[in-house]
Design an enzyme around this catalytic site. Sequence first.
Site, PDB file in Angstrom:
ATOM      1  CB  SER A   1      -0.888  -0.016   1.260  1.00 35.00           C
ATOM      2  OG  SER A   1      -1.489   1.248   1.434  1.00 35.00           O
TER       3      SER A   1
ATOM      4  CE1 TYR B   1      -3.073   0.072   5.235  1.00 34.93           C
ATOM      5  CE2 TYR B   1      -3.635  -2.240   5.560  1.00 34.93           C
ATOM      6  CZ  TYR B   1      -3.393  -1.171   4.715  1.00 34.93           C
ATOM      7  OH  TYR B   1      -3.471  -1.338   3.356  1.00 34.93           O
TER       8      TYR B   1
ATOM      9  CE  LYS C   1      -1.525  -4.185   3.242  1.00 35.61           C
ATOM     10  NZ  LYS C   1      -1.889  -5.473   2.598  1.00 35.61           N
TER      11      LYS C   1
HETATM   12  C1  WQD Z   1      -9.570   9.420   1.025  1.00 31.61           C
HETATM   13  C2  WQD Z   1      -9.811  10.904   1.224  1.00 31.61           C
HETATM   14  C3  WQD Z   1     -10.046  11.524   3.535  1.00 31.61           C
HETATM   15  C4  WQD Z   1     -13.812   9.340   4.179  1.00 31.61           C
HETATM   16  C5  WQD Z   1      -6.729   4.524   3.126  1.00 31.61           C
HETATM   17  C6  WQD Z   1      -5.542   3.713   3.595  1.00 31.61           C
HETATM   18  C7  WQD Z   1      -4.880   3.069   2.412  1.00 31.61           C
HETATM   19  C8  WQD Z   1      -5.907   2.266   1.667  1.00 31.61           C
HETATM   20  C9  WQD Z   1      -7.021   3.180   1.197  1.00 31.61           C
HETATM   21  C10 WQD Z   1      -6.057  -0.018   2.408  1.00 31.61           C
HETATM   22  C11 WQD Z   1      -9.027  11.489   2.397  1.00 31.61           C
HETATM   23  C12 WQD Z   1     -11.356  11.777   2.775  1.00 31.61           C
HETATM   24  C13 WQD Z   1     -12.665   9.873   3.598  1.00 31.61           C
HETATM   25  C14 WQD Z   1     -14.852  10.217   4.606  1.00 31.61           C
HETATM   26  C15 WQD Z   1     -13.559  12.090   3.821  1.00 31.61           C
HETATM   27  N1  WQD Z   1      -6.437   1.262   2.506  1.00 31.61           N
HETATM   28  N2  WQD Z   1     -12.554  11.217   3.421  1.00 31.61           N
HETATM   29  N3  WQD Z   1     -14.686  11.566   4.394  1.00 31.61           N
HETATM   30  O1  WQD Z   1      -7.152   7.404   3.871  1.00 31.61           O
HETATM   31  O2  WQD Z   1      -6.373   7.909   1.487  1.00 31.61           O
HETATM   32  O3  WQD Z   1      -6.286   5.589   2.332  1.00 31.61           O
HETATM   33  O4  WQD Z   1      -7.615   3.741   2.372  1.00 31.61           O
HETATM   34  O5  WQD Z   1      -5.248  -0.471   1.659  1.00 31.61           O
HETATM   35  O6  WQD Z   1      -3.851   2.226   2.870  1.00 31.61           O
HETATM   36  O7  WQD Z   1      -4.604   4.597   4.179  1.00 31.61           O
HETATM   37  O8  WQD Z   1      -8.489   6.616   1.872  1.00 31.61           O
HETATM   38  O9  WQD Z   1     -10.872   6.706   1.280  1.00 31.61           O
HETATM   39  O10 WQD Z   1     -10.215   6.786   3.743  1.00 31.61           O
HETATM   40  O11 WQD Z   1      -9.776   8.770   2.289  1.00 31.61           O
HETATM   41  O12 WQD Z   1     -13.438  13.330   3.657  1.00 31.61           O
HETATM   42  O13 WQD Z   1     -15.918   9.797   5.148  1.00 31.61           O
HETATM   43  O14 WQD Z   1     -11.200  11.112   1.540  1.00 31.61           O
HETATM   44  O15 WQD Z   1      -9.790  12.585   4.455  1.00 31.61           O
HETATM   45  O16 WQD Z   1      -8.655  12.825   2.059  1.00 31.61           O
HETATM   46  P1  WQD Z   1      -7.039   6.994   2.453  1.00 31.61           P
HETATM   47  P2  WQD Z   1      -9.910   7.172   2.335  1.00 31.61           P
END
Ligand code: WQD
Length: 331
Positions: free
Chosen positions: A124, A148, A152
Site C-alpha cells: 500500500s 496497519y 505492510k
Molecule cells: C480518502 C480521502 C479523507 C472518508 C486509506 C488507507 C490506504 C488504503 C485506502 C487499504 C481522504 C477523505 C474519507 C470520509 C472524507 N487502505 N474522506 N470523508 O485514507 O487515502 O487511504 O484507504 O489499503 O492504505 O490509508 O483513503 O478513502 O479513507 O480517504 O473526507 O468519510 O477522503 O480525508 O482525504 P485513504 P480514504
Amino acid sequence: MKILLTGGAGYIGSHTAIELKKAGHEIVIGDNFSNSKPDVLEKINQIVGQKIEFHEIDFTNQNDTLKLFEECHFDAVIHFAGLKAVGESCTMPIEYYKNNIDSTLNIVEAMKKYDVNNLVFSSSATVYGIPKKLPLKEGMPTSCTNPYGWTKLMNEQILTDVTRANPKFSVVLLRYFNPIGAHESGLIGEDPNGIPNNLMPYITKVAKGVLPELNVFGNDYPTKDGTGVRDYIHVVDLAKGHVDAIEYAEKHRGVEIFNLGTGVGYSVLDIVNTFSRVNNIKVPYRIAERRDGDVAECYADAGKAREVLNWSATKTLDDMCKDSWNFAKNN
Ligand code: WQD
C-alpha cells in the site's frame, strides 16, 4: 499458471480473480470471510462462467496453510489476505500484527516447503508515510503512521529477506494507491461491513440514503480546494496490474516494487462533484474536522510499472464513479 489468491473473495482479490481467468490462468481462492461475503464467490463464478475452486481457510493457521499447499500444487501466490482498516489498527494493534504478519510467514513457509517460488504481495502507498515530495516514486523513503501501515512495510521486509536467502524466489510488491470503482457487471464491488472508513463506499451509502450526509474531513489543507487529494485508481485497472505482475514474477527472480496508481491526484470535492454529475444524484455533505493520520496530498509516479510491466491505468474518474454507483445501487 495455477495461482492461489489468499483473500480472493475480497474487493481487490475478486476483481483480480476475474482478470486472471480472462488471461487464461487457473485460480484457487482461499478466504475466511473476515472482510468479505460468501455470495461474492457465486458472483465471480457467474462472471467467469465456471465454478472457481475455493477453500475456507484462515492463513494464520500454520497447519491448515501447509495442508492447502500439500493438496494443491500451486505455481504462484497472490497474497491479499489481511486486516486493512487504518483507524481500527490503531485500536487493535495486536490483532493487526498477529493476523497480517503470521499469515505472511505461514504462506512463505509453505511456499518454501512445496517449492512454490512466485509471489505478488498486496502492499500500500501508506508505507510512504507523510510524503516529503510528490509524486511518490518506489525508491523514496518509507515510514508509517499506523500499525496497519507498519504490517505492510514489515511484510515487504520479510519478503525481501526471504528472497535474499532463496535465489529461486521471485516477489513483486505492489503499492496500491486508492482503489475505487467496480466490475462493469455491477455484480461485485467494494462492500465493507458496517460504516465505511473509505470515501467512495461512504459516498454511495449517502447516495442510497442509508447515511444522511458525507463528512468531508477538513477543507483547510494546502490543496487546490482545501480538501484531501488522493490518487484514485479503478479497481479493474488495479486487477489487470496483478496479472502483469504475476507474469513478470514468473519470468524474473528477486524482488521488484511497483506503484499502482494513475499519477493523477483528485480532491474529495472532485470525487463528490464527479459522482453527482455522472450519476445525476445529489451527495449532501458537511465540512468536518480533519481526520487523525490523514495527509494533505498523496499520488503516484506510475512510470516504473509502465516501463517494466507495460501496465498503466486507462479508466477515467467518470468510469470509477459510474461503476461504483452501478454496483452500490444494485446491492
Ligand atoms: C480518502 C480521502 C479523507 C472518508 C486509506 C488507507 C490506504 C488504503 C485506502 C487499504 C481522504 C477523505 C474519507 C470520509 C472524507 N487502505 N474522506 N470523508 O485514507 O487515502 O487511504 O484507504 O489499503 O492504505 O490509508 O483513503 O478513502 O479513507 O480517504 O473526507 O468519510 O477522503 O480525508 O482525504 P485513504 P480514504
